[in-house]
Design an enzyme around this catalytic site. Structure first.
Site, PDB file in Angstrom:
ATOM      1  N   CYS A 100       0.886  -1.227  -0.009  1.00 31.87           N
ATOM      2  CA  CYS A 100       0.121   0.168  -0.059  1.00 31.87           C
ATOM      3  C   CYS A 100       0.803   1.316   0.156  1.00 31.87           C
ATOM      4  O   CYS A 100       1.923   1.409   0.780  1.00 31.87           O
ATOM      5  CB  CYS A 100      -0.861  -0.124   1.344  1.00 31.87           C
ATOM      6  SG  CYS A 100      -1.809   1.426   1.232  1.00 31.87           S
ATOM      7  N   HIS A 142      -9.142  -3.950  -1.628  1.00 36.05           N
ATOM      8  CA  HIS A 142      -8.105  -3.061  -0.898  1.00 36.05           C
ATOM      9  C   HIS A 142      -8.723  -1.441  -0.901  1.00 36.05           C
ATOM     10  O   HIS A 142      -8.601  -1.007   0.145  1.00 36.05           O
ATOM     11  CB  HIS A 142      -6.895  -3.150  -1.445  1.00 36.05           C
ATOM     12  CG  HIS A 142      -5.861  -2.425  -1.016  1.00 36.05           C
ATOM     13  ND1 HIS A 142      -4.833  -3.084  -0.292  1.00 36.05           N
ATOM     14  CD2 HIS A 142      -5.580  -1.214  -0.924  1.00 36.05           C
ATOM     15  CE1 HIS A 142      -3.973  -2.065   0.073  1.00 36.05           C
ATOM     16  NE2 HIS A 142      -4.399  -0.872  -0.409  1.00 36.05           N
ATOM     17  N   GLU A 143      -9.100  -1.079  -2.251  1.00 31.76           N
ATOM     18  CA  GLU A 143      -9.380   0.246  -2.339  1.00 31.76           C
ATOM     19  C   GLU A 143     -10.492   0.551  -1.460  1.00 31.76           C
ATOM     20  O   GLU A 143     -10.760   1.857  -0.882  1.00 31.76           O
ATOM     21  CB  GLU A 143      -9.501   0.809  -3.677  1.00 31.76           C
ATOM     22  CG  GLU A 143      -8.267   0.502  -4.608  1.00 31.76           C
ATOM     23  CD  GLU A 143      -6.866   1.165  -3.934  1.00 31.76           C
ATOM     24  OE1 GLU A 143      -7.164   2.123  -3.139  1.00 31.76           O
ATOM     25  OE2 GLU A 143      -5.990   0.650  -4.199  1.00 31.76           O
ATOM     26  N   HIS A 146     -10.089   1.408   2.322  1.00 29.03           N
ATOM     27  CA  HIS A 146      -9.605   2.580   2.566  1.00 29.03           C
ATOM     28  C   HIS A 146     -10.573   3.619   2.901  1.00 29.03           C
ATOM     29  O   HIS A 146     -10.544   4.327   3.642  1.00 29.03           O
ATOM     30  CB  HIS A 146      -8.853   3.168   1.227  1.00 29.03           C
ATOM     31  CG  HIS A 146      -7.354   2.716   1.249  1.00 29.03           C
ATOM     32  ND1 HIS A 146      -6.548   3.131   2.044  1.00 29.03           N
ATOM     33  CD2 HIS A 146      -6.733   1.990   0.317  1.00 29.03           C
ATOM     34  CE1 HIS A 146      -5.049   2.535   2.124  1.00 29.03           C
ATOM     35  NE2 HIS A 146      -5.398   1.688   0.733  1.00 29.03           N
TER      36      HIS A 146
HETATM   37 NI    NI Z   1      -3.674   1.079   0.018  1.00 28.03          NI
END
Ligand code: NI
Length: 179
Positions: A100, A142-143, A146
């Site tokens: 990341c 993953h995004e 966030h």
């Molecule tokens: Ni990331």
């Protein structure tokens, strides 16, 4: 358009739930997306979420072009995805190493759902609906994490599978898989 500073793990905005975008097709939203694209390109990332440049809005970008040097890496369409929603297809998960841009120089082994459906909007407000598998599905999970204040280290099942990439991986590797 400009490359923005990427904030790192420890910054409180990376732990916050980002806000929905309410207005599409605006100069402000176009500017944000352009800044994110410039920043991701400058850092060779495969994905970036707006909170990583300290903008707490539900906007992510991702994309991996086919690269003959890394034929094992799946290509992922270049995408701007706003107010995304994910639904899981099946319950199968697989673990793979993730990095990341907000956790520089490190990698961790993270389980993710293998197959998902996702939907959201582009910057003009056009609906995007897709099915994704494998690395494409991993990048989106993953995004979207966030946007909910979740960083990948909190999804590592065994912290022995977390470390500095130059210690974990000897030999050639590439940095184009940071998210
Ligand atoms: Ni990331």
């Amino acid at each position: 358009m400009a490359v923005q500073k990427v904030i790192k793990m420890g910054h409180p905005l990376l732990l916050a739930r980002a806000e929905e975008v309410e207005n599409f097709g605006t100069a402000e939203l176009d500017q944000l997306v352009a800044d994110m694209q410039d920043t991701m390109a400058a850092l060779n990332g495969a994905g970036l979420a707006a909170p990583q440049i300290a903008v707490s809005l539900r906007v992510v970008i991702f994309g991996v072009a086919e690269n003959p040097r890394y034929p094992e890496v799946d290509s992922v369409p270049e995408t701007v995805l706003i107010n995304p929603e994910i639904s899981i297809i099946g319950t199968e998960r697989e673990s793979a190493w993730e990095g990341c841009l907000s956790v520089p120089h490190m990698r961790g082994l993270v389980p993710r759902y293998t197959s998902i459906r996702y939907r959201g909007y582009d910057a003009q407000g056009n609906l995007i609906e897709r099915e994704a598998h494998g690395f494409h599905a991993r990048v989106v999970q993953h995004e979207v994490d966030h946007l909910d204040g979740v960083l990948y280290p909190s999804r590592i099942e065994n912290l022995k599978d977390f470390g500095f990439e130059d210690e974990l991986f000897s030999g050639p590797h590439h940095d184009e898989d940071e998210l």
